[in-house]
Design a protein around this motif. Structure first.
Motif, PDB file in Angstrom:
ATOM      1  N   THR A  14      12.793  11.717 -22.857  1.00 51.65           N
ATOM      2  CA  THR A  14      12.204  11.127 -21.660  1.00 51.65           C
ATOM      3  C   THR A  14      12.491   9.628 -21.678  1.00 51.65           C
ATOM      4  OG1 THR A  14      10.059  10.797 -22.755  1.00 51.65           O
ATOM      5  CG2 THR A  14      10.368  12.843 -21.533  1.00 51.65           C
ATOM      6  N   LEU A  15      13.049   9.125 -20.582  1.00 48.56           N
ATOM      7  CA  LEU A  15      13.478   7.726 -20.497  1.00 48.56           C
ATOM      8  C   LEU A  15      12.951   7.099 -19.209  1.00 48.56           C
ATOM      9  CD1 LEU A  15      17.184   8.336 -21.594  1.00 48.56           C
ATOM     10  CD2 LEU A  15      15.327   7.475 -23.026  1.00 48.56           C
ATOM     11  N   PRO A  16      11.678   6.776 -19.167  1.00 46.61           N
ATOM     12  CA  PRO A  16      11.115   6.149 -17.969  1.00 46.61           C
ATOM     13  C   PRO A  16      11.301   4.630 -17.989  1.00 46.61           C
ATOM     14  CG  PRO A  16       9.374   6.570 -19.536  1.00 46.61           C
ATOM     15  CD  PRO A  16      10.655   7.058 -20.180  1.00 46.61           C
ATOM     16  N   VAL A  17      11.542   4.062 -16.820  1.00 49.33           N
ATOM     17  CA  VAL A  17      11.649   2.607 -16.667  1.00 49.33           C
ATOM     18  C   VAL A  17      10.665   2.169 -15.593  1.00 49.33           C
ATOM     19  CG1 VAL A  17      13.120   0.687 -15.960  1.00 49.33           C
ATOM     20  CG2 VAL A  17      14.061   2.525 -17.381  1.00 49.33           C
ATOM     21  N   ASP A  70      -0.815  -0.534  -9.291  1.00 45.80           N
ATOM     22  CA  ASP A  70      -1.458   0.436 -10.168  1.00 45.80           C
ATOM     23  C   ASP A  70      -0.401   1.457 -10.569  1.00 45.80           C
ATOM     24  OD1 ASP A  70      -2.997   2.304 -11.467  1.00 45.80           O
ATOM     25  OD2 ASP A  70      -4.358   2.693  -9.787  1.00 45.80           O
ATOM     26  N   ILE A  71       0.143   1.294 -11.772  1.00 48.34           N
ATOM     27  CA  ILE A  71       1.256   2.128 -12.219  1.00 48.34           C
ATOM     28  C   ILE A  71       0.859   2.838 -13.502  1.00 48.34           C
ATOM     29  CG2 ILE A  71       3.705   2.202 -12.797  1.00 48.34           C
ATOM     30  CD1 ILE A  71       3.151   1.155 -10.004  1.00 48.34           C
ATOM     31  N   GLY A  72       1.050   4.161 -13.533  1.00 47.07           N
ATOM     32  CA  GLY A  72       0.710   4.926 -14.725  1.00 47.07           C
ATOM     33  C   GLY A  72       1.818   5.872 -15.115  1.00 47.07           C
ATOM     34  N   HIS A  73       1.952   6.100 -16.435  1.00 47.98           N
ATOM     35  CA  HIS A  73       2.980   7.018 -16.920  1.00 47.98           C
ATOM     36  C   HIS A  73       2.423   7.832 -18.074  1.00 47.98           C
ATOM     37  CE1 HIS A  73       6.376   8.130 -19.643  1.00 47.98           C
ATOM     38  NE2 HIS A  73       6.813   8.615 -18.497  1.00 47.98           N
ATOM     39  N   GLU A  74       2.708   9.132 -18.027  1.00 50.84           N
ATOM     40  CA  GLU A  74       2.293  10.025 -19.110  1.00 50.84           C
ATOM     41  C   GLU A  74       3.463  10.939 -19.447  1.00 50.84           C
ATOM     42  OE1 GLU A  74      -1.012  13.547 -20.068  1.00 50.84           O
ATOM     43  OE2 GLU A  74      -1.127  12.363 -18.221  1.00 50.84           O
ATOM     44  N   LYS A 133       0.809  -1.223   0.000  1.00 48.05           N
ATOM     45  CA  LYS A 133       0.000   0.000   0.000  1.00 48.05           C
ATOM     46  C   LYS A 133       0.843   1.275   0.000  1.00 48.05           C
ATOM     47  CE  LYS A 133      -3.761  -2.392   2.411  1.00 48.05           C
ATOM     48  NZ  LYS A 133      -4.641  -2.428   3.610  1.00 48.05           N
ATOM     49  N   THR A 134       1.993   1.216  -0.593  1.00 52.34           N
ATOM     50  CA  THR A 134       2.816   2.418  -0.758  1.00 52.34           C
ATOM     51  C   THR A 134       2.353   3.171  -2.002  1.00 52.34           C
ATOM     52  OG1 THR A 134       4.441   1.030  -1.885  1.00 52.34           O
ATOM     53  CG2 THR A 134       4.843   1.523   0.429  1.00 52.34           C
ATOM     54  N   SER A 135       2.630   4.484  -2.027  1.00 55.08           N
ATOM     55  CA  SER A 135       2.184   5.271  -3.170  1.00 55.08           C
ATOM     56  C   SER A 135       3.187   6.374  -3.475  1.00 55.08           C
ATOM     57  CB  SER A 135       0.805   5.885  -2.892  1.00 55.08           C
ATOM     58  OG  SER A 135       0.851   6.752  -1.776  1.00 55.08           O
ATOM     59  N   ALA A 136       3.220   6.782  -4.742  1.00 60.65           N
ATOM     60  CA  ALA A 136       4.159   7.827  -5.167  1.00 60.65           C
ATOM     61  C   ALA A 136       3.601   8.580  -6.360  1.00 60.65           C
ATOM     62  CB  ALA A 136       5.510   7.211  -5.526  1.00 60.65           C
ATOM     63  N   ASN A 137       3.973   9.858  -6.444  1.00 62.73           N
ATOM     64  CA  ASN A 137       3.661  10.699  -7.595  1.00 62.73           C
ATOM     65  C   ASN A 137       4.929  11.401  -8.044  1.00 62.73           C
ATOM     66  OD1 ASN A 137       0.692  10.513  -7.979  1.00 62.73           O
ATOM     67  ND2 ASN A 137       0.663  11.297  -5.883  1.00 62.73           N
ATOM     68  N   ILE A 138       5.227  11.333  -9.331  1.00 59.52           N
ATOM     69  CA  ILE A 138       6.370  12.028  -9.906  1.00 59.52           C
ATOM     70  C   ILE A 138       5.821  13.002 -10.952  1.00 59.52           C
ATOM     71  CG2 ILE A 138       8.503  11.815 -11.241  1.00 59.52           C
ATOM     72  CD1 ILE A 138       8.786   8.978 -10.113  1.00 59.52           C
ATOM     73  N   ASN A 139       6.125  14.278 -10.790  1.00 61.18           N
ATOM     74  CA  ASN A 139       5.593  15.301 -11.690  1.00 61.18           C
ATOM     75  C   ASN A 139       6.726  16.244 -12.065  1.00 61.18           C
ATOM     76  OD1 ASN A 139       3.872  16.928 -13.156  1.00 61.18           O
ATOM     77  ND2 ASN A 139       3.042  17.987 -11.365  1.00 61.18           N
ATOM     78  N   THR A 140       7.132  16.252 -13.338  1.00 62.96           N
ATOM     79  CA  THR A 140       8.284  17.056 -13.746  1.00 62.96           C
ATOM     80  C   THR A 140       8.000  17.863 -15.002  1.00 62.96           C
ATOM     81  OG1 THR A 140       9.288  15.385 -15.193  1.00 62.96           O
ATOM     82  CG2 THR A 140       9.823  15.263 -12.839  1.00 62.96           C
ATOM     83  N   VAL A 199       3.387   8.738 -12.852  1.00 61.01           N
ATOM     84  CA  VAL A 199       4.521   9.488 -13.382  1.00 61.01           C
ATOM     85  C   VAL A 199       4.035  10.398 -14.498  1.00 61.01           C
ATOM     86  CG1 VAL A 199       6.785   9.355 -14.467  1.00 61.01           C
ATOM     87  CG2 VAL A 199       6.085   7.590 -12.830  1.00 61.01           C
ATOM     88  N   ASN A 200       4.315  11.684 -14.380  1.00 58.24           N
ATOM     89  CA  ASN A 200       3.951  12.643 -15.417  1.00 58.24           C
ATOM     90  C   ASN A 200       5.159  13.503 -15.727  1.00 58.24           C
ATOM     91  OD1 ASN A 200       3.068  15.463 -16.282  1.00 58.24           O
ATOM     92  ND2 ASN A 200       1.180  14.323 -16.580  1.00 58.24           N
TER      93      ASN A 200
END
Length: 464
Positions: free
Chosen positions: A388-391, A400-404, A337-344, A373-374
């Protein structure tokens, strides 16, 4: 139509002080240099042993073969320790005039008076000024330089020092372990809410030198802290190196916001390492602004170690002429139940290269992990570059993993639309860029990191 936003006017930051250092190590990296640094700093025996072991690790690890090009770096030409002609004081009036003048220009004393609960100022390899409000020390808060912490809180330092970022992590972590000097130590007792930020400012003045400060912050259960880090250096025609290390320990239910304003000169290689370990229901918030350096490789990492731990990363990078800024974030989900937001947001202009690089790892021990991830990139001309180089590495099925990601250029149609309403071309471009970074810029501690006001405005206000 011209298609650029003017580079930041760096005159304020590029003023050089006369080099009045009282000691410099020889250039290069040898056991003799390490022993000399350790002796001058009066390290305990275990720290000298740690430095020497780190040196051995450094020799064995190769340079990274990915990321920005750092082939220009020659450690045989880097001075790893520069001692300024100043002892550490807690009274600003006692700081030597030439050093005080530098920090006065950058607004540090005013920031302390108006909005900070404590300030540390490092000049080259040593902290020259440190202060903290008495009401915080009465609550048990410790905010001091690392050398003092090594004497007065040795057991805590020894327990935590470079355990989160071990020397074997990569070549520049090993380098840091060998030659580290200066930096900040913060300890916040359980349940204490430090309502006003602490700030450390790092200024590298010497040409051809490196700065290797170590920041160690421990926020005990249910405590809260906002820590601000500022950096700058004047420009020289030789390479300077920054390879600091930041280790953040966020205990159960604690909350830490770590804000950084990176404004190194265009001859700096910024190879910094930052990592946070977050326990159950804890929160780490990274706010990062990268505006300077010739080359940067910087990816703050959040290890979500306890159930319900959270991470928020907010960053803006602006790469201009001659800059290759490779920045991003890392999140490791290692508990349920960990969560994270990346916004750059990344911006490149005048041939600059801005790379967003991220890694999201979800281990098999992290069911119901969530991560969003945004990353958005804006190129202001045809000669600049943005990547942009997301892994994403997900080991379980219950995540629940999302990337934009978006990469684009300023629309000439939008420029024409604004100009048709009486707005000049340069202001139209600046308005579009301001709008692009606004979600990030509003998170930066403008009211505390005084120089950030100038950086944002001058970067975005084009004068054609």
């Amino acid at each position: 139509m011209k298609n650029y936003i003017q580079d930041i006017e760096r005159a304020l930051y590029d003023v050089r002080d006369e080099d009045k250092s009282i000691y410099k190590s020889d250039a290069g990296l040898t056991e003799e240099i390490i022993r000399d640094i350790s002796a001058r700093k009066k390290d305990p025996a275990w720290m000298l042993e740690f430095r020497l072991k780190s040196l051995e690790v450094y020799k064995k690890i190769e340079l990274p073969t990915w990321g920005a090009d750092i082939s220009e770096l020659n450690m045989d030409e880097i001075v790893t320790y520069v001692k300024p002609n100043a002892a550490q004081v807690s009274d600003w009036s006692q700081v030597p005039a030439e050093i005080k003048k530098t920090f006065d220009r950058l607004g540090i004393p005013d920031a302390e008076k108006k909005s900070l609960a404590g300030v540390g100022a490092q000049y080259d390899s040593e902290v020259v000024y440190h202060s903290i409000q008495k009401r915080l020390t009465d609550l048990g808060v410790v905010y001091t330089d690392m050398e003092t912490a090594l004497v007065e809180h040795e057991d805590i330092v020894r327990e935590y020092f470079m355990t989160l970022v071990p020397p074997k992590d990569h070549k520049f972590a090993a380098l840091h372990g060998a030659v580290w000097s200066g930096g900040s130590f913060v300890y916040v007792p359980a349940g204490v809410d430090v309502k006003i930020p602490l700030q450390s400012y790092f200024r590298l003045n010497a040409a051809g030198a490196g700065q290797f400060e170590h920041t160690l912050i421990i926020v005990e259960p249910n405590a809260k802290l906002h820590f601000i880090e500022g950096c700058s250096a004047p420009k020289y025609n030789v390479t300077n190196l920054h390879a600091g290390c930041v280790e953040l320990f966020v205990k159960e239910g604690a909350r830490l916001r770590y804000s950084t304003i990176e404004n190194w000169s265009r001859n700096m290689m910024n190879l910094n390492t930052k990592r946070a370990l977050v326990e159950r229901n804890g929160l780490i918030e990274w706010v990062s602004g990268s505006f300077g350096s010739h080359v940067s490789m910087l990816y703050p990492c959040s290890v979500l170690h306890g159930e319900g731990a959270r991470a928020e990363f907010t960053g803006v990078t602006f790469a201009g002429k001659g800059q290759n800024l490779d920045t991003g974030a890392i999140v490791v989900h290692a508990a349920p139940k960990t969560s994270a937001n990346i916004n750059t947001r990344t911006i490149s202009k005048s041939g600059g290269a801005a790379t967003y690089r991220s890694a999201v790892k979800v281990t098999k021990n992290a069911p119901y992990a969530k991560c969003s991830v945004n990353c958005e990139s804006l190129m202001l001309d045809d000669e600049s570059r943005s990547d942009t180089l997301p892994v994403m590495d997900v080991e379980g099925d219950e995540a629940d993993i999302g990337h934009e990601a978006k990469i684009g250029r300023i629309s000439e149609e939008a420029i024409f639309y604004l100009m048709a309403r009486g707005i000049s071309e340069e202001e139209a471009r600046a308005m579009i860029v301001r709008g692009f970074v606004e979600p990030i810029a509003k998170e930066l501690p403008l009211e505390y990191a005084v120089e950030m006001n100038n950086l944002i405005n001058l970067e975005l206000e084009g004068q054609l």
